[in-house]
Design a protein around this motif. Structure first.
Motif, mmCIF file in Angstrom:
data_model
loop_
_atom_site.group_PDB
_atom_site.id
_atom_site.type_symbol
_atom_site.label_atom_id
_atom_site.label_comp_id
_atom_site.label_asym_id
_atom_site.label_seq_id
_atom_site.Cartn_x
_atom_site.Cartn_y
_atom_site.Cartn_z
ATOM 1 N N HIS A 31 0.854 -1.193 0.000
ATOM 2 C CA HIS A 31 0.000 0.000 0.000
ATOM 3 C C HIS A 31 0.887 1.239 0.000
ATOM 4 C CE1 HIS A 31 -3.654 2.274 0.513
ATOM 5 N NE2 HIS A 31 -2.914 3.093 1.236
ATOM 6 N N VAL A 32 0.481 2.244 -0.720
ATOM 7 C CA VAL A 32 1.248 3.485 -0.833
ATOM 8 C C VAL A 32 0.432 4.628 -0.243
ATOM 9 C CG1 VAL A 32 2.305 5.124 -2.435
ATOM 10 C CG2 VAL A 32 2.447 2.668 -2.892
ATOM 11 N N SER A 33 1.012 5.306 0.740
ATOM 12 C CA SER A 33 0.384 6.476 1.364
ATOM 13 C C SER A 33 1.193 7.716 1.018
ATOM 14 C CB SER A 33 0.357 6.332 2.890
ATOM 15 O OG SER A 33 -0.417 5.236 3.283
ATOM 16 N N LEU A 34 0.503 8.754 0.596
ATOM 17 C CA LEU A 34 1.158 10.039 0.359
ATOM 18 C C LEU A 34 0.804 10.949 1.521
ATOM 19 C CD1 LEU A 34 2.753 12.074 -1.313
ATOM 20 C CD2 LEU A 34 0.655 12.531 -2.615
ATOM 21 N N ILE A 35 1.810 11.388 2.251
ATOM 22 C CA ILE A 35 1.627 12.253 3.415
ATOM 23 C C ILE A 35 2.086 13.657 3.040
ATOM 24 C CG2 ILE A 35 2.090 12.560 5.867
ATOM 25 C CD1 ILE A 35 0.921 9.767 5.185
ATOM 26 N N CYS A 36 1.206 14.629 3.222
ATOM 27 C CA CYS A 36 1.497 16.016 2.866
ATOM 28 C C CYS A 36 1.407 16.886 4.120
ATOM 29 C CB CYS A 36 0.512 16.510 1.816
ATOM 30 S SG CYS A 36 0.468 15.515 0.313
ATOM 31 N N PRO A 37 2.502 17.018 4.838
ATOM 32 C CA PRO A 37 2.450 17.857 6.038
ATOM 33 C C PRO A 37 2.553 19.336 5.670
ATOM 34 C CG PRO A 37 4.630 16.932 5.805
ATOM 35 C CD PRO A 37 3.777 16.361 4.678
ATOM 36 N N ASN A 75 0.982 11.064 13.357
ATOM 37 C CA ASN A 75 -0.042 11.047 12.325
ATOM 38 C C ASN A 75 0.384 10.246 11.099
ATOM 39 O OD1 ASN A 75 -2.618 12.847 12.798
ATOM 40 N ND2 ASN A 75 -0.914 13.751 13.932
ATOM 41 N N VAL A 76 1.658 10.292 10.761
ATOM 42 C CA VAL A 76 2.171 9.499 9.644
ATOM 43 C C VAL A 76 2.022 8.008 9.956
ATOM 44 C CG1 VAL A 76 4.272 8.836 8.411
ATOM 45 C CG2 VAL A 76 3.731 11.260 8.739
ATOM 46 N N LEU A 77 2.432 7.611 11.156
ATOM 47 C CA LEU A 77 2.318 6.200 11.535
ATOM 48 C C LEU A 77 0.864 5.743 11.540
ATOM 49 C CD1 LEU A 77 4.977 6.013 14.388
ATOM 50 C CD2 LEU A 77 5.140 5.075 12.066
ATOM 51 N N TYR A 78 -0.030 6.580 12.033
ATOM 52 C CA TYR A 78 -1.457 6.249 12.054
ATOM 53 C C TYR A 78 -1.989 6.100 10.628
ATOM 54 C CZ TYR A 78 -6.453 6.515 12.894
ATOM 55 O OH TYR A 78 -7.791 6.259 12.912
ATOM 56 N N ALA A 79 -1.619 7.028 9.754
ATOM 57 C CA ALA A 79 -2.090 6.990 8.369
ATOM 58 C C ALA A 79 -1.625 5.723 7.657
ATOM 59 C CB ALA A 79 -1.608 8.228 7.616
ATOM 60 N N ILE A 80 -0.390 5.345 7.893
ATOM 61 C CA ILE A 80 0.140 4.126 7.271
ATOM 62 C C ILE A 80 -0.575 2.900 7.814
ATOM 63 C CG2 ILE A 80 2.189 2.660 7.090
ATOM 64 C CD1 ILE A 80 3.825 5.312 7.007
ATOM 65 N N ALA A 81 -0.787 2.864 9.136
ATOM 66 C CA ALA A 81 -1.490 1.726 9.747
ATOM 67 C C ALA A 81 -2.918 1.615 9.227
ATOM 68 C CB ALA A 81 -1.486 1.868 11.269
ATOM 69 N N GLN A 82 -3.544 2.754 8.928
ATOM 70 C CA GLN A 82 -4.914 2.773 8.422
ATOM 71 C C GLN A 82 -4.986 2.631 6.897
ATOM 72 O OE1 GLN A 82 -7.766 2.929 10.418
ATOM 73 N NE2 GLN A 82 -6.196 2.488 11.943
ATOM 74 N N VAL A 87 -2.952 11.875 3.036
ATOM 75 C CA VAL A 87 -3.151 12.580 4.305
ATOM 76 C C VAL A 87 -2.549 13.964 4.159
ATOM 77 C CG1 VAL A 87 -2.591 12.636 6.764
ATOM 78 C CG2 VAL A 87 -3.080 10.460 5.642
ATOM 79 N N ILE A 88 -3.365 14.965 4.439
ATOM 80 C CA ILE A 88 -2.888 16.342 4.413
ATOM 81 C C ILE A 88 -2.948 16.866 5.846
ATOM 82 C CG2 ILE A 88 -3.278 18.664 3.522
ATOM 83 C CD1 ILE A 88 -4.567 17.345 1.059
ATOM 84 N N LEU A 89 -1.781 17.093 6.425
ATOM 85 C CA LEU A 89 -1.693 17.626 7.788
ATOM 86 C C LEU A 89 -1.436 19.125 7.675
ATOM 87 C CD1 LEU A 89 0.639 14.973 9.438
ATOM 88 C CD2 LEU A 89 -1.814 15.233 9.789
ATOM 89 N N ALA A 90 -2.503 19.882 7.643
ATOM 90 C CA ALA A 90 -2.337 21.318 7.441
ATOM 91 C C ALA A 90 -3.555 22.071 7.949
ATOM 92 C CB ALA A 90 -2.106 21.606 5.972
ATOM 93 N N ASP A 91 -3.418 23.383 7.996
ATOM 94 C CA ASP A 91 -4.513 24.221 8.467
ATOM 95 C C ASP A 91 -5.595 24.364 7.402
ATOM 96 O OD1 ASP A 91 -3.688 26.154 6.629
ATOM 97 O OD2 ASP A 91 -2.667 27.363 8.127
ATOM 98 N N VAL A 92 -6.654 25.048 7.760
ATOM 99 C CA VAL A 92 -7.830 25.151 6.891
ATOM 100 C C VAL A 92 -7.515 25.856 5.566
ATOM 101 C CG1 VAL A 92 -8.752 27.290 7.882
ATOM 102 C CG2 VAL A 92 -10.312 25.611 6.886
#
Length: 119
Positions: A31-37, A75-82, A87-92
């Motif tokens: 599985h490939v997760s793209l994390i965008c902090p 949050n990265v570890l959680y996203a990968i586990a899920q 996943v975009i970790l950012a403000d509104v």
């Protein structure tokens, strides 16, 4: 982000690359997760280079106010586990920009050129 064409191009490329990898590796059980902090409170801007190659040498206020690295890592570890695709970790503001990029690029252009958005 206005005035960051090369940075934006590299991030845009990652979306395409990770999307392709997701399809290519699916049958292998990968599985490939793209994390965008968003901004992360690190020394990144201290170590960055300016356009002429000299050291930036300053901690940008946006970076200083960024998410703690531990928060991002959790949050990265959680996203990968899920097995989250994106996943975009950012403000509104970033979320609004992301949605407008997809739904109405011309509206995004107008929004990013307002004084309230640049604050």
């Amino acid at each position: 982000m206005p005035e960051r064409a090369l940075y934006n191009a590299s991030k845009f490329a990652l979306h395409g690359y990770f999307g392709s990898l997701r399809h290519e590796l699916h049958d292998y059980g990968v599985h490939v997760s793209l994390i965008c902090p968003g901004y992360v409170a690190t020394n990144l801007s201290l170590n960055a280079l300016t356009s002429d190659g000299s050291a930036h040498g300053m901690l940008d206020p946006t970076t200083a106010k960024g998410y703690p690295p531990e928060f991002v890592a959790k949050n990265v570890l959680y996203a990968i586990a899920q097995k989250r695709d994106l996943v975009i970790l950012a403000d509104v503001k970033v979320w609004i920009a992301y949605v407008l990029t997809i739904l109405s690029p011309s509206m995004l252009f107008k929004v990013t050129h307002t004084k309230s958005f640049k604050k």
